[in-house]
Design a protein around this motif. Structure first.
Motif, PDB file in Angstrom:
ATOM      1  N   SER B 149      18.246 -20.876 -32.960  1.00 58.46           N
ATOM      2  CA  SER B 149      19.402 -20.538 -32.137  1.00 58.46           C
ATOM      3  C   SER B 149      19.911 -21.794 -31.452  1.00 58.46           C
ATOM      4  O   SER B 149      19.150 -22.701 -31.122  1.00 58.46           O
ATOM      5  CB  SER B 149      19.034 -19.464 -31.120  1.00 58.46           C
ATOM      6  OG  SER B 149      18.568 -20.052 -29.932  1.00 58.46           O
ATOM      7  N   LYS B 182      20.384 -11.660 -30.449  1.00 54.73           N
ATOM      8  CA  LYS B 182      21.698 -11.547 -31.070  1.00 54.73           C
ATOM      9  C   LYS B 182      22.710 -12.157 -30.112  1.00 54.73           C
ATOM     10  O   LYS B 182      22.782 -11.788 -28.939  1.00 54.73           O
ATOM     11  CB  LYS B 182      22.035 -10.075 -31.310  1.00 54.73           C
ATOM     12  CG  LYS B 182      21.182  -9.445 -32.376  1.00 54.73           C
ATOM     13  CD  LYS B 182      21.919  -8.258 -33.010  1.00 54.73           C
ATOM     14  CE  LYS B 182      21.201  -7.786 -34.242  1.00 54.73           C
ATOM     15  NZ  LYS B 182      20.104  -6.843 -33.900  1.00 54.73           N
ATOM     16  N   HIS B 184      25.895 -11.979 -29.263  1.00 59.28           N
ATOM     17  CA  HIS B 184      26.798 -11.254 -28.354  1.00 59.28           C
ATOM     18  C   HIS B 184      26.025 -10.527 -27.257  1.00 59.28           C
ATOM     19  O   HIS B 184      26.491 -10.407 -26.131  1.00 59.28           O
ATOM     20  CB  HIS B 184      27.734 -10.313 -29.131  1.00 59.28           C
ATOM     21  CG  HIS B 184      27.048  -9.154 -29.775  1.00 59.28           C
ATOM     22  ND1 HIS B 184      26.208  -9.286 -30.861  1.00 59.28           N
ATOM     23  CD2 HIS B 184      27.078  -7.839 -29.476  1.00 59.28           C
ATOM     24  CE1 HIS B 184      25.754  -8.094 -31.207  1.00 59.28           C
ATOM     25  NE2 HIS B 184      26.271  -7.202 -30.383  1.00 59.28           N
ATOM     26  N   GLY B 209      24.884 -19.269 -31.069  1.00 56.32           N
ATOM     27  CA  GLY B 209      24.794 -18.901 -32.480  1.00 56.32           C
ATOM     28  C   GLY B 209      23.351 -18.890 -32.951  1.00 56.32           C
ATOM     29  O   GLY B 209      22.493 -19.562 -32.393  1.00 56.32           O
ATOM     30  N   TYR B 211      21.096 -19.083 -36.625  1.00 53.53           N
ATOM     31  CA  TYR B 211      21.107 -19.261 -38.074  1.00 53.53           C
ATOM     32  C   TYR B 211      19.856 -18.637 -38.668  1.00 53.53           C
ATOM     33  O   TYR B 211      18.743 -18.933 -38.230  1.00 53.53           O
ATOM     34  CB  TYR B 211      21.151 -20.761 -38.417  1.00 53.53           C
ATOM     35  CG  TYR B 211      21.093 -21.035 -39.898  1.00 53.53           C
ATOM     36  CD1 TYR B 211      22.186 -20.714 -40.715  1.00 53.53           C
ATOM     37  CD2 TYR B 211      19.961 -21.597 -40.483  1.00 53.53           C
ATOM     38  CE1 TYR B 211      22.135 -20.950 -42.080  1.00 53.53           C
ATOM     39  CE2 TYR B 211      19.912 -21.840 -41.855  1.00 53.53           C
ATOM     40  CZ  TYR B 211      21.003 -21.509 -42.648  1.00 53.53           C
ATOM     41  OH  TYR B 211      20.951 -21.746 -43.984  1.00 53.53           O
ATOM     42  N   GLU B 212      20.069 -17.769 -39.632  1.00 52.65           N
ATOM     43  CA  GLU B 212      18.930 -17.136 -40.300  1.00 52.65           C
ATOM     44  C   GLU B 212      18.778 -17.704 -41.694  1.00 52.65           C
ATOM     45  O   GLU B 212      19.632 -17.486 -42.559  1.00 52.65           O
ATOM     46  CB  GLU B 212      19.122 -15.621 -40.364  1.00 52.65           C
ATOM     47  CG  GLU B 212      18.830 -14.970 -39.027  1.00 52.65           C
ATOM     48  CD  GLU B 212      18.780 -13.459 -39.107  1.00 52.65           C
ATOM     49  OE1 GLU B 212      18.551 -12.851 -38.062  1.00 52.65           O
ATOM     50  OE2 GLU B 212      18.988 -12.906 -40.210  1.00 52.65           O
ATOM     51  N   LYS B 217      22.866 -16.732 -43.069  1.00 48.73           N
ATOM     52  CA  LYS B 217      23.974 -16.275 -42.231  1.00 48.73           C
ATOM     53  C   LYS B 217      23.890 -16.909 -40.853  1.00 48.73           C
ATOM     54  O   LYS B 217      22.800 -17.113 -40.310  1.00 48.73           O
ATOM     55  CB  LYS B 217      23.947 -14.754 -42.107  1.00 48.73           C
ATOM     56  CG  LYS B 217      24.745 -14.097 -43.210  1.00 48.73           C
ATOM     57  CD  LYS B 217      24.898 -12.634 -42.951  1.00 48.73           C
ATOM     58  CE  LYS B 217      25.740 -12.005 -44.070  1.00 48.73           C
ATOM     59  NZ  LYS B 217      25.498 -10.571 -44.142  1.00 48.73           N
ATOM     60  N   TYR B 219      25.082 -16.112 -37.162  1.00 43.60           N
ATOM     61  CA  TYR B 219      25.623 -15.098 -36.258  1.00 43.60           C
ATOM     62  C   TYR B 219      26.053 -15.793 -34.971  1.00 43.60           C
ATOM     63  O   TYR B 219      25.313 -16.630 -34.452  1.00 43.60           O
ATOM     64  CB  TYR B 219      24.553 -14.059 -35.931  1.00 43.60           C
ATOM     65  CG  TYR B 219      24.060 -13.307 -37.133  1.00 43.60           C
ATOM     66  CD1 TYR B 219      24.708 -12.153 -37.572  1.00 43.60           C
ATOM     67  CD2 TYR B 219      22.956 -13.764 -37.862  1.00 43.60           C
ATOM     68  CE1 TYR B 219      24.262 -11.464 -38.690  1.00 43.60           C
ATOM     69  CE2 TYR B 219      22.505 -13.086 -38.993  1.00 43.60           C
ATOM     70  CZ  TYR B 219      23.167 -11.944 -39.395  1.00 43.60           C
ATOM     71  OH  TYR B 219      22.722 -11.270 -40.510  1.00 43.60           O
ATOM     72  N   TYR B 220      27.219 -15.458 -34.474  1.00 48.66           N
ATOM     73  CA  TYR B 220      27.649 -16.164 -33.278  1.00 48.66           C
ATOM     74  C   TYR B 220      28.560 -15.334 -32.382  1.00 48.66           C
ATOM     75  O   TYR B 220      29.081 -14.292 -32.796  1.00 48.66           O
ATOM     76  CB  TYR B 220      28.321 -17.490 -33.644  1.00 48.66           C
ATOM     77  CG  TYR B 220      29.544 -17.384 -34.534  1.00 48.66           C
ATOM     78  CD1 TYR B 220      29.417 -17.179 -35.906  1.00 48.66           C
ATOM     79  CD2 TYR B 220      30.816 -17.509 -34.001  1.00 48.66           C
ATOM     80  CE1 TYR B 220      30.532 -17.086 -36.724  1.00 48.66           C
ATOM     81  CE2 TYR B 220      31.945 -17.433 -34.811  1.00 48.66           C
ATOM     82  CZ  TYR B 220      31.793 -17.210 -36.170  1.00 48.66           C
ATOM     83  OH  TYR B 220      32.898 -17.119 -36.967  1.00 48.66           O
ATOM     84  N   PRO B 258      30.592  -9.582 -31.786  1.00 42.82           N
ATOM     85  CA  PRO B 258      29.709 -10.308 -32.701  1.00 42.82           C
ATOM     86  C   PRO B 258      30.488 -10.857 -33.908  1.00 42.82           C
ATOM     87  O   PRO B 258      31.343 -10.167 -34.456  1.00 42.82           O
ATOM     88  CB  PRO B 258      28.716  -9.237 -33.155  1.00 42.82           C
ATOM     89  CG  PRO B 258      29.428  -7.938 -32.983  1.00 42.82           C
ATOM     90  CD  PRO B 258      30.486  -8.118 -31.936  1.00 42.82           C
ATOM     91  N   TYR B 259      30.213 -12.098 -34.260  1.00 42.12           N
ATOM     92  CA  TYR B 259      30.833 -12.703 -35.443  1.00 42.12           C
ATOM     93  C   TYR B 259      29.720 -13.167 -36.384  1.00 42.12           C
ATOM     94  O   TYR B 259      28.605 -13.435 -35.934  1.00 42.12           O
ATOM     95  CB  TYR B 259      31.649 -13.946 -35.059  1.00 42.12           C
ATOM     96  CG  TYR B 259      32.865 -13.677 -34.194  1.00 42.12           C
ATOM     97  CD1 TYR B 259      34.126 -13.574 -34.748  1.00 42.12           C
ATOM     98  CD2 TYR B 259      32.723 -13.560 -32.811  1.00 42.12           C
ATOM     99  CE1 TYR B 259      35.244 -13.361 -33.947  1.00 42.12           C
ATOM    100  CE2 TYR B 259      33.826 -13.335 -31.998  1.00 42.12           C
ATOM    101  CZ  TYR B 259      35.082 -13.243 -32.573  1.00 42.12           C
ATOM    102  OH  TYR B 259      36.184 -13.027 -31.795  1.00 42.12           O
ATOM    103  N   GLU B 260      30.022 -13.292 -37.665  1.00 35.65           N
ATOM    104  CA  GLU B 260      29.047 -13.894 -38.575  1.00 35.65           C
ATOM    105  C   GLU B 260      29.733 -14.631 -39.699  1.00 35.65           C
ATOM    106  O   GLU B 260      30.903 -14.365 -40.019  1.00 35.65           O
ATOM    107  CB  GLU B 260      28.095 -12.823 -39.133  1.00 35.65           C
ATOM    108  CG  GLU B 260      28.773 -11.730 -39.918  1.00 35.65           C
ATOM    109  CD  GLU B 260      27.757 -10.761 -40.520  1.00 35.65           C
ATOM    110  OE1 GLU B 260      27.240  -9.920 -39.758  1.00 35.65           O
ATOM    111  OE2 GLU B 260      27.490 -10.861 -41.734  1.00 35.65           O
TER     112      GLU B 260
END
Lengths: 110, 335
Positions: B149, B182, B184, B209, B211-212, B217, B219-220, B258-260
């Protein structure tokens, strides 16, 4: 660069016309004028920003403080006449969603 | 001769010259002399007693009333003497406090600085430079499980409140349970903490954000932070990495979207503080496109070299006078 604040009052409506820059140096001056106006119930404070070319985050903080104060004291705060650059920082910070911002570019008379 | 004797002698000289000639110049010398008195920490009543001593020397036949009046004046000055000494001790204390605060604040900042982690799939570059002694920008990397993160924040406000705020954020972030990592949800949590604890003029902008590596992906979510960029290698184009949301600390009930994004090999996630885009040169502001073209210029280099080169060029354009804190982070997917 400096900040000029021109204040007009009709009854409980105050219009502040700002010219110059709102940054770490001039922000205290703006706070000193604007904050007390938002602290009185029923006051309508209109801030005309058409003369502002630059505002930094400290300047933005003064508006956040004024917004909180107007909510706590039942007064109202409106912003108008933002230049593109100023509008951009209100948009990025999401403040356009929570503040009363008049569209239209230049501030008309009261 | 002691310092005090020297002062007495000098005072006597100045006074007798003045009494003879009564010129503006000698009066002015008296004024200058008072600075010397302050330097030597001579209190107001000390000066009166010095005056009495000198007058006794110069006018041995001074009338008794005149002589007594000076003694009276000396008593009347005692209050000023107290005020003067109090002022001095307060000034000393203030200086001491200021330097202690400075040390504490910069120490805290050093403690809060996050190391740039080693992460197999990503090439990470970071530059974060304060405009003044204290940096209002904050970044943080946390490895948790397999994922990484990253947070970038700009704390509005300076000095102690900002430094305290920064540690509040760090510890709030560190103490969140993993399922709330997460972005958000993390922002919603932090917003509540910040809203309750900061001064009304203060707020924080933040991008967070995660990163997985399994899914590749990213996620941010964003809280009023200057948008970063996403470099899409396949199309060879830079896009704005937009994550809308209200800054932290304004309204308790704010929620975040949430954005990805799918990150492919060669793609870059570029995060920044508004110090990057609010750079001012003699010709005006640096536009976002110029920042992009600088990144493009160096993008074949390792991430750390890219951010350093971009910073150096922007610094040069501003005449090496940073007006705002500057933070630029690049994450590039390697494999």
């Amino acid at each position: 660069m400096n900040l000029q604040i021109n204040q007009e009052q009709i009854n409980e409506t105050y219009e502040l016309n700002l010219t110059g820059e709102v940054d770490a140096y001039t922000a205290p001056k703006l706070k000193e004028v604007m904050l007390p106006l938002t602290e009185k119930e029923g006051n309508i404070v209109i801030v005309n920003l058409s003369g502002i070319e630059y505002m930094d985050s400290t300047g933005l903080g003064i508006f956040v403080g004024a917004l909180k104060s107007s909510k706590a004291n039942n007064s109202s705060l409106k912003l108008r006449g933002m230049t593109e650059r100023v509008k951009r920082i209100f948009e990025i910070t999401g403040l356009t969603e929570v503040m009363d911002i008049e569209s239209g570019v230049k501030g008309e008379a009261l | 001769m002691t310092a005090k004797d020297a002062l007495t002698e000098r005072y006597q000289d100045l006074l007798s010259v003045y009494l003879k000639a009564k010129t503006e110049t000698t009066l002015y010398k008296g004024q200058q002399f008072s600075r010397k008195l302050l330097e030597q920490q001579i209190s107001p009543e000390d000066l009166v007693s010095l005056h009495i001593q000198v007058m006794d020397e110069l006018f041995p036949d001074m009338s008794e009333e005149m002589r007594d009046s000076f003694d009276f004046l000396l008593e009347a000055m005692i209050g000023y003497g107290f005020a003067y000494r109090e002022h001095q001790s307060l000034r000393d204390k203030q200086q001491q406090l200021e330097s202690e605060i400075e040390v504490a604040a910069s120490m805290q900042q050093t403690l809060l600085l996050s190391d740039v982690p080693e992460f197999e799939q990503l090439d990470i570059g970071v530059v974060s430079v304060p405009a003044k002694k204290m940096n209002g920008d904050y970044y943080n990397f946390v490895k948790s499980g397999n994922s990484l993160s990253v947070a970038v924040a700009d704390i509005i406000g300076k000095g102690i409140p900002a430094a305290l705020c920064m540690s509040m954020i760090k510890y709030a972030m560190d103490s969140l349970p993993e399922e709330q990592m997460k972005p958000h949800l993390l922002l919603e949590n932090l917003n509540r903490v910040v809203e309750q604890n900061v001064h009304s003029n203060m707020f924080i902008t933040m991008f967070h954000g995660v990163y997985e590596p399994e899914s590749h992906k990213f996620y941010y979510a964003g809280a009023g932070h200057e948008p970063g960029f996403f470099y899409h290698a396949k199309e060879d184009e830079f896009q704005d990495l937009i994550a809308k949301g209200l800054v932290l600390g304004v309204s308790r009930t704010t929620t975040y979207h949430p954005y990805e994004k799918m990150i492919e090999v060669g793609d870059m996630v570029i995060l920044l503080s508004d110090g990057v885009t609010e750079c001012r040169t003699s010709k005006g502001f640096i536009e976002r496109e110029e920042v992009v073209s600088l990144i493009r210029k160096y993008m074949d280099l390792p991430s750390q070299k890219i951010v350093e080169n971009v910073f150096q060029e922007l610094d040069r354009l501003q005449g090496f006078e940073l007006r705002d804190d500057f933070t630029l982070i690049i994450l590039k997917r390697l494999v």
